[in-house]
Design an enzyme around this catalytic site. Sequence first.
Site, mmCIF file in Angstrom:
data_model
loop_
_atom_site.group_PDB
_atom_site.id
_atom_site.type_symbol
_atom_site.label_atom_id
_atom_site.label_comp_id
_atom_site.label_asym_id
_atom_site.label_seq_id
_atom_site.Cartn_x
_atom_site.Cartn_y
_atom_site.Cartn_z
ATOM 1 N N ASP A 9 0.877 -1.283 -0.249
ATOM 2 C CA ASP A 9 0.014 0.048 0.052
ATOM 3 C C ASP A 9 0.943 1.261 -0.022
ATOM 4 O OD1 ASP A 9 -1.720 2.131 0.286
ATOM 5 O OD2 ASP A 9 -3.067 0.719 1.775
ATOM 6 N N ILE A 13 1.135 3.969 6.103
ATOM 7 C CA ILE A 13 0.342 3.990 7.540
ATOM 8 C C ILE A 13 -0.607 5.118 7.262
ATOM 9 C CG2 ILE A 13 0.144 4.146 9.945
ATOM 10 C CD1 ILE A 13 3.216 3.346 10.063
ATOM 11 N N HIS A 14 -1.879 4.685 7.483
ATOM 12 C CA HIS A 14 -3.171 5.510 7.137
ATOM 13 C C HIS A 14 -4.299 5.115 8.050
ATOM 14 C CE1 HIS A 14 -4.896 2.939 4.083
ATOM 15 N NE2 HIS A 14 -3.808 3.045 3.661
ATOM 16 N N GLY A 15 -5.577 5.569 7.698
ATOM 17 C CA GLY A 15 -6.636 5.158 8.491
ATOM 18 C C GLY A 15 -7.049 3.784 8.496
ATOM 19 N N ALA A 18 -4.075 1.634 10.239
ATOM 20 C CA ALA A 18 -3.605 2.199 11.491
ATOM 21 C C ALA A 18 -4.939 1.670 12.335
ATOM 22 C CB ALA A 18 -3.532 3.647 11.751
#
Length: 163
Positions: A9, A13-15, A18
């Site tokens: 991806d 680190i994103h919503g 995370a």
Amino acid sequence: MDIKLLRIDDRLIHGQVAITWAKDTRISRIIVVSDEVAANPIQKALLSQAAPPDVKANVVTLDKLIEVYFHPIFMNVKVMLLFTNPSDVVTAYKNGVYFNTVNIGGMKFTDGKQMVTHFISVDQTDIDAFKTLDKQDIELEIRKVPSDRKQLLMDVLKKGNYL
């Protein structure tokens, strides 16, 4: 190292990662594997702070991942490995980082890439890397979040005549 999720991806680190994936996989550590990101102190610092409160995040080079993969300190650590591209995943595999599934969550469209889904774009280098992983009987599954229906990337590539 107990790899609970290996994900490609390029948003890192994103919503979705995370919150959703970290909770679903019950990991204690997210390891971003990218030579480019590891060389950028600002991006590295931001990503190290982007994980949920109970999850530690690290950004490492591909060589560093390979170096620490068998280290006793990580023996029972439940981790999510985040990569930006499939070629690095192949390199990790060829150097002893073993896994049986790769989750493809997002590969952005750039010049020279073709969109195979609305959130995955590939070029020939990516396709060749995915073929290499597929030949090792590694499942290549497409899902943005755990609740999505699993699609097999190789089926999508065949159906779209990308292979």
